[in-house]
Every structure is written in structure tokens, then in C-alpha cells.
Design a protein around this motif. Structure first.
Motif, mmCIF file in Angstrom:
data_model
loop_
_atom_site.group_PDB
_atom_site.id
_atom_site.type_symbol
_atom_site.label_atom_id
_atom_site.label_comp_id
_atom_site.label_asym_id
_atom_site.label_seq_id
_atom_site.Cartn_x
_atom_site.Cartn_y
_atom_site.Cartn_z
ATOM 1 N N HIS A 74 3.257 -11.889 4.517
ATOM 2 C CA HIS A 74 2.559 -11.709 3.230
ATOM 3 C C HIS A 74 1.637 -12.691 2.641
ATOM 4 C CE1 HIS A 74 2.785 -12.001 -1.333
ATOM 5 N NE2 HIS A 74 2.835 -10.646 -0.952
ATOM 6 N N THR A 75 0.441 -12.072 2.638
ATOM 7 C CA THR A 75 -0.590 -12.883 1.888
ATOM 8 C C THR A 75 -1.151 -12.016 0.712
ATOM 9 O OG1 THR A 75 -1.285 -13.862 3.970
ATOM 10 C CG2 THR A 75 -2.689 -14.358 2.349
ATOM 11 N N LEU A 76 -2.308 -11.288 0.952
ATOM 12 C CA LEU A 76 -2.668 -10.530 0.003
ATOM 13 C C LEU A 76 -2.227 -9.309 -0.080
ATOM 14 C CD1 LEU A 76 -6.712 -11.175 -0.086
ATOM 15 C CD2 LEU A 76 -4.925 -12.452 -1.414
ATOM 16 N N GLY A 77 -1.455 -8.697 0.704
ATOM 17 C CA GLY A 77 -0.902 -7.360 1.064
ATOM 18 C C GLY A 77 0.580 -7.483 0.732
ATOM 19 N N ASP A 78 1.253 -6.448 0.771
ATOM 20 C CA ASP A 78 2.583 -6.139 1.051
ATOM 21 C C ASP A 78 2.966 -5.820 2.327
ATOM 22 O OD1 ASP A 78 5.256 -4.747 0.750
ATOM 23 O OD2 ASP A 78 4.981 -5.337 -1.451
ATOM 24 N N PRO A 79 3.771 -6.346 2.993
ATOM 25 C CA PRO A 79 3.850 -5.995 4.326
ATOM 26 C C PRO A 79 4.657 -4.598 4.745
ATOM 27 C CG PRO A 79 5.468 -7.777 3.459
ATOM 28 C CD PRO A 79 4.530 -7.873 2.671
ATOM 29 N N LEU A 80 5.422 -4.142 3.601
ATOM 30 C CA LEU A 80 5.859 -2.688 3.703
ATOM 31 C C LEU A 80 4.834 -1.742 3.582
ATOM 32 C CD1 LEU A 80 8.686 -4.259 3.294
ATOM 33 C CD2 LEU A 80 9.388 -2.483 1.778
ATOM 34 N N ALA A 81 3.574 -1.866 3.185
ATOM 35 C CA ALA A 81 2.443 -1.075 3.348
ATOM 36 C C ALA A 81 1.876 -0.913 4.775
ATOM 37 C CB ALA A 81 1.409 -1.606 2.351
ATOM 38 N N ASN A 82 2.374 -1.739 5.698
ATOM 39 C CA ASN A 82 2.011 -1.710 7.084
ATOM 40 C C ASN A 82 2.958 -0.670 7.844
ATOM 41 O OD1 ASN A 82 1.352 -2.052 9.882
ATOM 42 N ND2 ASN A 82 0.825 -4.362 9.463
#
Length: 404
Positions: A122-130
Motif C-alpha cells: 500500500h502506497t498511494l492506492g488501495d491494494p483491494l483495487a487491484n
């Protein structure tokens, strides 16, 4: 020592045993002796706020890291399904998307050679959006690496079966919840829906926790939501196994490049300083971006803090390279004009994060079944103390004694 295969088998076929083990381990590790030691340490930090102000608390020069990093951050995607007002991730201008499979495998191979055992996703995004999260976890499993997920949780229904399958790789998930009412939550976590959050937490209770997964709930605390801490403790305890450890309260920092929200809702402006001599500049951890570039900090929204490139350098070459050395020299000199994200990075004294979080968790430990008003009254008093002009230790100690 249990292998990954053994752990997977136990977590898949004996979830009750996993739960019982964690309950036993928590009782063993977080008893009265732990809390006494932690509160003593917290009171020493409180005393340090007066005796050693932030600039004096930070080192003047960077030395060698005391131990080699065993953790890194891999940005598998920098896209997010919402746009929280304290993060403003959609304002980032770096290349957006997902890390390509070949680059992910190469990055993990390089980290494995460097003895990195744990990675965050997790940095700038949400890993569940992958949508390829399962593939990412499979690559970690191949290399014997682990991770833990930090997420807004709203996309959990897409991945709940994946988490059950890969509990040996990802044994815990932390839900970021910055409001205890629909109004506050939806204002701060812009684009998120309260009903979707509650549905995701209920799904976690139904599917993940019975399998032995550790769940956590965390709040970024500001003037915008501090009044709801009592409600959050009362209403969200049901979503974690051990509230005094699994509910966490972090003081807001100036994460987003635009400091407007931080300046408006910062709880402790009296303890806020420019974040010079930042420990991130030592490379522990490093952030491996979706395109292979490597940043020294999660605040790198626009590609201004690159210190290397994993496509052309090894982990050790980046750690010993000119990128980090130049950034360290800039921090040591006090001239951060070449690094705009560093030059306007402000945060409350980092000791406040442990002081605040440990105190609130202690309130929960001492009185786990108290009403919301009990916790809120103590949080309000703690804030009043830390916002005052001094004599912090005596006041905080009296608050803790009154609680205990």
C-alpha cells in the motif's frame, strides 16, 4: 519450525486452533506487565516533549542503520476507489496503474536476494483495487514472503476468498475507518459509503475471523473526528478480537502535498514542526513504485523523491547509491529546496503518535466494556493536556492513574 505449507494447512483446516493460539498468545504477551512497561515508556516520551523538543530530539547527522532492513513497500497499484481528504491520492501525477507481472516478479526476486521477508502493498492506492491481488499473493508465497493488508475495505467482497486462500501469506488485515458515524466517515473518506463499510466489516466477521485472520480497525485522528473516538471504540470493538491491541489511533500528519486539510484539522499545532532529518531518508523502508522507480517516502505523489530504479539497480545499490546520499545531505544541511515534498512536510512530534495511541488503548484495556462517554471524556482530557503549555507528565500520569 512450521513451513509455509504447514501453516497453510493449519489455517485452512483448523481455524479454531489458530484462534485459540492467538487468544493464548495475546493473554501471554499483553498482560499487566506489558501495560506497566508500555505506560512507563509513554510517560518518558511525554516528559521528553518538554525536556527535549523535536528539533533537539532528532539527530544532526545520519549514521549507518543499526540493522539491515527486512521490510519494503511494493506499490502493486497506485489507484484507489475513494479519495480521502487527508490523502488526496487522486491529485498524484505519477504514472497510474498496476505493476506489470514481469516487473513484480523481478522486484520480489531482488528483494528476496536482499533478505527482505515482509512487504507492504500500500502506497498511494488501495491494494483491494487491484484485480490481480491473488496473483500478487501467489508470488509472495513462492518466495516465502509475507504481507499484511491496509485497506479502506470497501472492495473486500471481491477478494474475501483470496484472503482465505492466502492466510499463510497475509495473516492480518487493517481497515482504515476515520469516522464512527456515516456523516463523518463519508465526509473524510470521500466517495466511500458507510453502508458498504459496515457490510465489509460484517463480511470480515463472517468469513475471515472464523478462519483465524487477525483484523484491525485504525483511525487517523484529527479535529475533524476526535469527538467520535468513544463511539468508534464502542461500535467497532465487535469487528476485532482484542480491542486494546486491534483498535489503533494515529495522529494526523501532513501526508498530502496540499497541507490545507492538515493545517485546518491538526490536533496539535503546538507540537508541529517541519519534518527535517526524516528517518525515511535512510531507506528503511524503500518504496518500489508501479513503474520500477524507487522512492524514499510515501509522500512522493509527483515523482520528486526518486532514489533509484529496481529495473537497473539491485536493492543494495539503491541503499548505497547517490540518490539516498544526496537526500540525506540535503536534510543535514537544512536546504531541502531540491525536494519540494520534504521542504513543505510538516507533522506533529512523532512521539505524540505513541503517546496518544498507547493512552487510548490503555483506556480500553482497563475498562473494555465502558460506555462511549467514558472513553470520550478521557480522550478529551488527554487532548486538552497535550494542547496545553506544559507540565505534561504530571497531568498525563494523573489521567492514567484515574483510569487505572
Amino acid at each position: 519450525m512450521l513451513t509455509a505449507r504447514h501453516k497453510k494447512y493449519i489455517k485452512r483446516h483448523a481455524p479454531g486452533a489458530v484462534q485459540k493460539y492467538r487468544t493464548w498468545k495475546t493473554a501471554r504477551d499483553f498482560g499487566d506487565a506489558y501495560w506497566q512497561k508500555r505506560m512507563r515508556g509513554s510517560l518518558e516520551l511525554v516528559e521528553g516533549l518538554e525536556q527535549s523538543p523535536f528539533p533537539a530530539y532528532m539527530p544532526e547527522k545520519y549514521g549507518k542503520l543499526k540493522k539491515r532492513p527486512n521490510h519494503a513497500v511494493v506499490e502493486i497499484n497506485n489507484t484507489c476507489n475513494i479519495n480521502c481528504i487527508m490523502c488526496q491520492t487522486q491529485s498524484a501525477t505519477r504514472h497510474k496503474g498496476r505493476m506489470k507481472s514481469e516487473l513484480l516478479e523481478h522486484t520480489l526476486d531482488e528483494l528476496q536476494v536482499a533478505d527482505i521477508a515482509n512487504v507492504a502493498l500500500h502506497t498511494l492506492g488501495d491494494p483491494l483495487a487491484n484485480p490481480r491481488l491473488a496473483d500478487v499473493l501467489a508470488e509472495l508465497r513462492k518466495r516465502g514472503m509475507t504481507t499484511s493488508i491496509c485497506t479502506n475495505g470497501l472492495l473486500l467482497p471481491r477478494h474475501v476468498d483470496t484472503f482465505i486462500e492466502y492466510m499463510d501469506v497475509c495473516p492480518s488485515i487493517a481497515f482504515s475507518v476515520d469516522g464512527a458515524t456515516a456523516e463523518t466517515y463519508e465526509r473524510i473518506r470521500f466517495g466511500g459509503k458507510w453502508d458498504d463499510l459496515i457490510a465489509a466489516l460484517e463480511l470480515s466477521n463472517e468469513k475471515l475471523r472464523p478462519c483465524g485472520m487477525t483484523t484491525k480497525v485504525q483511525m487517523t485522528v484529527s479535529k475533524d473526528n476526535v469527538h467520535e473516538i468513544g463511539l468508534l471504540i464502542r461500535d467497532f470493538t465487535q469487528y476485532v478480537a482484542h480491542p486494546a491491541q486491534d483498535l489503533a489511533f494515529h495522529v494526523i500528519t501532513g501526508l498530502a502535498p496540499d497541507n490545507t486539510y492538515f493545517n485546518t484539522f491538526n490536533l496539535f499545532p503546538n507540537h508541529t514542526h517541519k519534518n527535517s532529518m526524516c528517518t525515511r531518508v535512510q531507506g528503511d523502508p524503500l518504496w518500489f513504485n508501479v513503474d520500477g522507480t524507487v522512492s524514499a517516502c510515501c509522500r512522493d505523489y509527483h515523482g520528486e523523491l526518486y532514489v533509484g530504479d529496481i529495473r537497473t539497480q539491485t536493492f543494495d545499490e539503491i541503499m548505497e547509491g547517490e540518490g539516498l546520499k544526496k537526500m540525506q545531505a540535503a536534510h543535514e544541511s537544512g536546504d531541502l529546496s531540491a525536494y519540494p515534498p520534504c521542504n513543505d512536510c510538516f507533522r506533529p512530534d512523532k512521539r505524540l503518535d505513541e503517546i496518544f495511541n498507547s493512552a487510548v488503548q490503555y483506556f480500553v484495556h482497563v475498562n473494555p466494556d465502558a460506555p462511549a462517554e467514558y472513553y470520550q471524556a478521557r480522550v478529551d482530557e488527554l487532548c486538552e493536556i497535550l494542547q496545553s503549555n506544559g507540565n505534561y507528565r504530571e497531568k498525563v500520569e494523573a489521567l492514567l492513574e484515574k483510569t487505572g
